[in-house]
Design a protein around this motif. Sequence first.
Motif, PDB file in Angstrom:
ATOM      1  N   SER A 199       0.819  -1.204   0.000  1.00  0.00           N
ATOM      2  CA  SER A 199       0.000   0.000   0.000  1.00  0.00           C
ATOM      3  C   SER A 199       0.856   1.259   0.000  1.00  0.00           C
ATOM      4  O   SER A 199       0.585   2.210  -0.733  1.00  0.00           O
ATOM      5  N   VAL A 200       1.920   1.267   0.815  1.00  0.00           N
ATOM      6  CA  VAL A 200       2.799   2.438   0.876  1.00  0.00           C
ATOM      7  C   VAL A 200       3.529   2.640  -0.449  1.00  0.00           C
ATOM      8  O   VAL A 200       3.601   3.753  -0.985  1.00  0.00           O
ATOM      9  N   VAL A 201       4.081   1.558  -1.003  1.00  0.00           N
ATOM     10  CA  VAL A 201       4.819   1.663  -2.264  1.00  0.00           C
ATOM     11  C   VAL A 201       3.889   2.068  -3.406  1.00  0.00           C
ATOM     12  O   VAL A 201       4.275   2.856  -4.279  1.00  0.00           O
ATOM     13  N   SER A 217       1.352   9.920   2.842  1.00  0.00           N
ATOM     14  CA  SER A 217       0.922   8.524   2.689  1.00  0.00           C
ATOM     15  C   SER A 217       0.939   7.794   4.022  1.00  0.00           C
ATOM     16  O   SER A 217       0.021   7.024   4.343  1.00  0.00           O
ATOM     17  N   VAL A 218       1.993   8.024   4.815  1.00  0.00           N
ATOM     18  CA  VAL A 218       2.094   7.378   6.128  1.00  0.00           C
ATOM     19  C   VAL A 218       0.970   7.872   7.037  1.00  0.00           C
ATOM     20  O   VAL A 218       0.368   7.093   7.795  1.00  0.00           O
ATOM     21  N   ALA A 219       0.660   9.181   6.968  1.00  0.00           N
ATOM     22  CA  ALA A 219      -0.431   9.734   7.778  1.00  0.00           C
ATOM     23  C   ALA A 219      -1.758   9.085   7.395  1.00  0.00           C
ATOM     24  O   ALA A 219      -2.574   8.733   8.267  1.00  0.00           O
ATOM     25  N   ASN A 220      -1.995   8.919   6.093  1.00  0.00           N
ATOM     26  CA  ASN A 220      -3.206   8.231   5.638  1.00  0.00           C
ATOM     27  C   ASN A 220      -3.258   6.804   6.148  1.00  0.00           C
ATOM     28  O   ASN A 220      -4.317   6.298   6.538  1.00  0.00           O
ATOM     29  N   LEU A 221      -2.093   6.149   6.156  1.00  0.00           N
ATOM     30  CA  LEU A 221      -2.008   4.778   6.648  1.00  0.00           C
ATOM     31  C   LEU A 221      -2.385   4.709   8.124  1.00  0.00           C
ATOM     32  O   LEU A 221      -3.133   3.814   8.550  1.00  0.00           O
ATOM     33  N   ALA A 264     -12.723   0.882  -1.238  1.00  0.00           N
ATOM     34  CA  ALA A 264     -12.923   2.189  -1.886  1.00  0.00           C
ATOM     35  C   ALA A 264     -12.274   3.301  -1.064  1.00  0.00           C
ATOM     36  O   ALA A 264     -11.677   4.235  -1.614  1.00  0.00           O
ATOM     37  N   GLY A 265     -12.370   3.192   0.262  1.00  0.00           N
ATOM     38  CA  GLY A 265     -11.795   4.218   1.129  1.00  0.00           C
ATOM     39  C   GLY A 265     -10.287   4.312   1.015  1.00  0.00           C
ATOM     40  O   GLY A 265      -9.723   5.408   0.876  1.00  0.00           O
ATOM     41  N   THR A 266      -9.602   3.172   1.061  1.00  0.00           N
ATOM     42  CA  THR A 266      -8.138   3.208   0.952  1.00  0.00           C
ATOM     43  C   THR A 266      -7.705   3.625  -0.448  1.00  0.00           C
ATOM     44  O   THR A 266      -6.695   4.311  -0.605  1.00  0.00           O
ATOM     45  N   GLN A 267      -8.466   3.246  -1.461  1.00  0.00           N
ATOM     46  CA  GLN A 267      -8.151   3.682  -2.821  1.00  0.00           C
ATOM     47  C   GLN A 267      -8.256   5.199  -2.928  1.00  0.00           C
ATOM     48  O   GLN A 267      -7.419   5.856  -3.555  1.00  0.00           O
ATOM     49  N   ALA A 268      -9.278   5.766  -2.282  1.00  0.00           N
ATOM     50  CA  ALA A 268      -9.462   7.216  -2.312  1.00  0.00           C
ATOM     51  C   ALA A 268      -8.335   7.950  -1.593  1.00  0.00           C
ATOM     52  O   ALA A 268      -7.979   9.074  -1.951  1.00  0.00           O
ATOM     53  N   VAL A 274      -6.930  -3.299  -2.213  1.00  0.00           N
ATOM     54  CA  VAL A 274      -6.890  -4.594  -1.542  1.00  0.00           C
ATOM     55  C   VAL A 274      -6.453  -4.458  -0.090  1.00  0.00           C
ATOM     56  O   VAL A 274      -6.826  -5.256   0.769  1.00  0.00           O
ATOM     57  N   PHE A 275      -5.642  -3.432   0.216  1.00  0.00           N
ATOM     58  CA  PHE A 275      -5.214  -3.220   1.591  1.00  0.00           C
ATOM     59  C   PHE A 275      -6.398  -2.862   2.480  1.00  0.00           C
ATOM     60  O   PHE A 275      -6.506  -3.332   3.622  1.00  0.00           O
ATOM     61  N   GLY A 276      -7.301  -2.039   1.973  1.00  0.00           N
ATOM     62  CA  GLY A 276      -8.491  -1.682   2.743  1.00  0.00           C
ATOM     63  C   GLY A 276      -9.344  -2.895   3.038  1.00  0.00           C
ATOM     64  O   GLY A 276      -9.839  -3.070   4.161  1.00  0.00           O
TER      65      GLY A 276
END
Length: 440
Positions: A199-201, A217-221, A264-268, A274-276
């Motif tokens: 997800s990060v990469v 990206s890390v903050a979103n994670l 959908a949330g993680t994609q956004a 797939v991580f979401g």
Amino acid sequence: MPLAAGPVAPLAAHDLMVFLLQVGLLLGLAVLLGRLFTRLGLSAVVGELFVGVLLGPSLLGHLAPGFSEWLLPHDPARFHLLDAFGQIGVILMVGVTGLQMDLGLVRKRGATAVRVSVPGIVVPLGLGIGLAFLLPDSLLGRVSDRSTFALFVGVAMGVSAIPVIAKTLIELGLLHRNIGQLTLCAVTVDDIVGWLLLSVVSAMATVGVSGGQILHSVANLVVVVVLALVLRRVAKAAGPRLVNGAAGPSVLALLVAALLLAAAGTQALGLEAVFGAFLCGLALTGTPLADPTRLAPVRTVVVSVLAPVFFATAGLRMDLTALTRPTVLLAGLAVLTIAIIGKFSGAYLGARISRMSHWEGLALGAGMNARGVIEVVVAMVGLKLGVLSQEMYTVVILVAIVTSLMAPPLLRRFMARIEETAEERLREDVLNPKELAAHL
């Protein structure tokens, strides 16, 4: 004033017919070849991927290009229909995998599992990144820089695959052995870390590798992980009422909806879809909503219908004729060698640090070396984002196939050198292989 747009035209009759033909043909062949490969003692995933090889540019596109273009047109708008169907399959497959994670096993054997898992990820990850800087520019994707490409290759080398490994252990009658339990536990840790890394990469490939973007990206994670913890608390509190109340029959639909909305949330947020789904499944595991009996219907549909189509579409993008070019062939052999040596040596090192024997270390390496499902997903993501070229995509899929084929014979050989203990024999009476196989 401009006139309001009219209703969207429905899908053309010919396009609908071709789409139905594609799905029906891919699914039928995937089932047949999956069963054939299973009878040969191999993973069904390999047979499903082989469907794409038969119908893709490797064979049908080479022998009958006209028919291939009619059946699988290169028009993105039409091919993306098939992609969308496959993406639903992989999102639900990954979500169900998260729902079936045994976090109790991780807690019970956590320290040893982490000691095995960390070098089992770090060593192949580091070797993969180093090798990627030496590969020719022609293997890079259309929008990729060398650093992002190297990180993607490293992640692909570092992951393992719970479904393939668990199925292999059950079929070989090794799930009750200490090594079998530890392998499954270490791979669970591998999976969690692997989805995080992917997800990060992926976010870095999308928004760049500047310091500010990486922090974003890390903050979103972090936000996603916090939301998953909140979801877990809510599910534990409200789960019993949902399952036992009037909403009981609809819980399965709500569960599927939650997995899709999480994706959908993680994609956004710039993370991978797939991580979401995986994190949502992981958050709900152990709650009343994740009861294995309740999950059985959706798992049957996902494993028997949606996932085979996804793997067949993944195979469609393989072009084995690229391996006739010396540069691609040599690069493929180098990647495969690094993948195998990296995973084996990392797992073996972790086992020896944990004071395990030489043969136990080799058995762990053999089990964790199987990439299978997750590496296919990593390759598809890399191709979709333009990080991997089609040639490099083909190489990564081949690594997934070869390492999955290697696991059963090597495990048999190494485990034959490890004496079965009384504790393991007692555990064998508790674990019912047929019941376990039904949940994989």
